[in-house]
Design an enzyme around this catalytic site. Structure first.
Site, PDB file in Angstrom:
ATOM      1  N   GLU A  56       0.697  -1.100   0.055  1.00  0.00           N
ATOM      2  CA  GLU A  56      -0.122   0.020   0.043  1.00  0.00           C
ATOM      3  C   GLU A  56       0.986   1.171  -0.126  1.00  0.00           C
ATOM      4  O   GLU A  56       1.429   1.465   1.045  1.00  0.00           O
ATOM      5  CB  GLU A  56      -0.804  -0.006   1.317  1.00  0.00           C
ATOM      6  CG  GLU A  56      -1.991  -1.295   1.349  1.00  0.00           C
ATOM      7  CD  GLU A  56      -2.767  -1.133   0.126  1.00  0.00           C
ATOM      8  OE1 GLU A  56      -3.010  -0.361  -0.516  1.00  0.00           O
ATOM      9  OE2 GLU A  56      -3.253  -2.457   0.106  1.00  0.00           O
ATOM     10  N   CYS A 102      -2.228   9.037   2.423  1.00  0.00           N
ATOM     11  CA  CYS A 102      -1.787   8.426   1.263  1.00  0.00           C
ATOM     12  C   CYS A 102      -2.998   8.616   0.185  1.00  0.00           C
ATOM     13  O   CYS A 102      -2.586   8.556  -0.890  1.00  0.00           O
ATOM     14  CB  CYS A 102      -1.181   7.007   1.289  1.00  0.00           C
ATOM     15  SG  CYS A 102      -2.582   5.993   2.086  1.00  0.00           S
TER      16      CYS A 102
END
Length: 542
Positions: A277, A312
């Site tokens: 990720e 993110c």
């Protein structure tokens, strides 16, 4: 495998400091040492305002060393526990999930306090963005686990008749979760819940850049969970390197693409599958035919109210038309003042920058000669408080550094185009982002955006909240990552889908065995092709 120590230093923008692995009772001793800001923020959380240059001499406890041998011992202990079958039964999985649920109820204040110490994260933001999300994941797993574990029935073909088939979800074994600092509680426990639900033994390596949360997680896991199968290893580069030397059955890493490559290279040695990720530059395309106030508030929420841009999936930059940009900036200016007051540097509702090194990087992006004169709002900064005000930059050049890397902070470039469709080329020219956002009431534009823009996830007319939808997977594509989790996808991510076919000893057709006569060949081909007419003709010799 020798992992590049220099590259792995990216794990720790705050000094590596000392490490802590609670599982190992090594001898400790004290000594005189200079305390840097990085070490102070790890060990003393009474400072609400820290100076990046603060140092003093004090008597401190040296933490035990965690090396490759210790990592091998830990992996071996968990492998032994997994092989005993302890983690695979339904009752164990449920007991651990219930313990996490109990921990969340009993330790909510401690979690909130740790998040404030690490990031000055406001209490409500800590609850909404981290604690409540972990609670939701845990409740869903408790509710659905028995159903997730039921083998999935599959249709069989004429070739295997009579038979039945199913897909069995079995745990992978011993897995490693390496989490990150910006949402240090959520991004640690959410994948751990998935790994436990799937029946695995787990090692969690929290980020040393959020030391208060890392220490809290270590203590809570030891207090509430089964330490024969679930462990936490604290530390920095050396500890992560030691862990990556071991054989795991899966690794989930959240962080930068640079370190993601190192993790993947280490995993390749053992053919270990990975979930990465990562992140990237998440765009928000803004049309003019919208409810501007609602759109702007949602953009602010997905940027500055989301860990002050240190997320993110946070909005990294905006694309809009030249004609609409001034109106959009005015709306952003007004709503930012409503959210954070006339002086956002004094606001208690906005997080600080995580470390002095991250602060310096953001300051460098702002001071770049290509963009320093493009700031139209904000720009205030305080290195001692590690705070940067919400900052908007207009028409920054695409070759500026701020457009070449993920910003991960409170800086918001706005790019302008003649017509909104031109935004597609800008987005497509960059690595695929973890999330992409579009604000419009134009149905055709929505359709074109979904069809033409590749991203890990996508949200129309809002930001970031798609990750709170349990039925949607969370993950990246290309440079923004691989694999996904959340909800049932977390269970699947840490499970092997084993194909099982059941047959009896009846109806053992001789056509599959030699010698292969002409009639057998005709009949076997007809059966494989599923052609009933040809089967009948072959049987009667035509």
């Amino acid at each position: 495998m020798n992992i590049s120590m220099e590259l792995l230093r990216d794990f720790s923008s705050v000094g590596a400091g000392a490490s802590r692995a609670f599982s190992y009772p090594f001898t400790r001793k004290t000594k005189q040492r200079q305390l840097s800001f990085a070490y102070l923020i790890r060990t003393s959380y009474s400072f609400k305002s820290c100076s990046a240059t603060l140092s003093l001499t004090a008597e401190v406890e040296e933490k035990p060393k965690f090396d490759v041998d210790n990592a091998a011992l830990l992996a071996g202990e968990l492998r032994k526990s997994f092989n005993s079958g302890r983690t695979t039964n339904y009752e164990w999985r449920m007991s651990q999930l219930k313990s996490i649920e109990k921990m969340l109820e009993e330790k909510e204040n401690d979690i909130t306090e740790a998040l404030y110490k690490d990031l000055s994260k406001p209490g409500l933001e800590a609850f909404v963005a981290e604690i409540s999300q972990v609670k939701s994941s845990c409740k869903l797993a408790l509710k659905e686990l028995s159903r997730w574990m039921i083998p999935e029935k599959v249709k069989t073909s004429l070739t295997t008749y009579p038979s039945s088939a199913e897909i069995v979800s079995e745990p992978l074994g011993v897995v490693l979760v390496i989490s990150t600092w910006n949402f240090p509680f959520l991004l640690s426990l959410d994948p751990v819940i998935g790994a436990i639900s799937a029946g695995n033994a787990v090692v969690l390596k929290p980020s040393e850049i959020s030391p208060a949360t890392s220490l809290l997680l270590s203590n809570l896991v030891e207090e509430y969970l089964d330490k024969s199968a679930i462990r936490v290893v604290e530390g920095s580069v050396d500890e992560t390197t030691a862990l990556l030397e071991q054989k795991w059955d899966k690794i989930l890493y959240t962080g930068s693409a640079k370190v993601g490559r190192i993790v993947m290279a280490a995993a390749a040695k053992h053919l270990t599958p990975v979930i990465l990720e990562l992140g990237g530059k998440c765009p928000a395309v803004v049309d003019s035919n919208i409810n501007l106030q609602v759109a702007v508030r949602r953009i602010i929420y997905g940027k500055w109210a989301c860990n002050n841009g240190q997320a993110c999936i946070g909005v990294d930059y905006i694309i809009t038309t030249k004609d609409f940009a001034p109106k959009l900036i005015d709306a952003l200016r007004y709503e930012l003042e409503q959210f954070f007051g006339k002086d956002p540097m004094e606001s208690k509702d906005i997080s600080r920058i995580v470390s002095s090194s991250h602060f310096a990087r953001l300051a460098m992006l702002m001071d770049d000669d290509l963009v320093s004169d493009k700031i139209v709002l904000g720009g205030q900064r305080d290195a001692n408080q590690l705070k940067i005000a919400p900052t908007i930059l207009l028409d920054v050049p695409e070759d500026a550094q701020i457009m070449q890397e993920e910003i991960f902070g409170p800086l918001m470039p706005i790019l302008t185009v003649e017509k909104l469709e031109d935004s597609f080329k800008i987005i497509q020219s960059k690595p695929k982002p973890l999330a992409a956002y579009l604000f419009t009431n134009d149905e055709q534009l929505k359709k074109n955006f979904v069809q033409n823009i590749s991203s890990g996830g996508m949200l129309i007319n809002d930001t970031i909240i798609h990750v709170a939808t349990d039925g949607l997977p969370f993950g990246g594509v290309g440079e923004s990552g691989m694999g996904s989790y959340h909800g049932k996808f977390s269970f699947d991510a840490f499970s092997h889908k084993k194909a099982v076919l059941y047959r009896s000893f009846d109806a053992d057709a001789s056509i599959r065995y030699p010698p292969y006569t002409t009639q057998k060949q005709r009949l076997l081909k007809a059966v494989i092709n599923g052609d009933i007419v040809s089967i009948i003709l072959a049987l009667i010799g035509w």
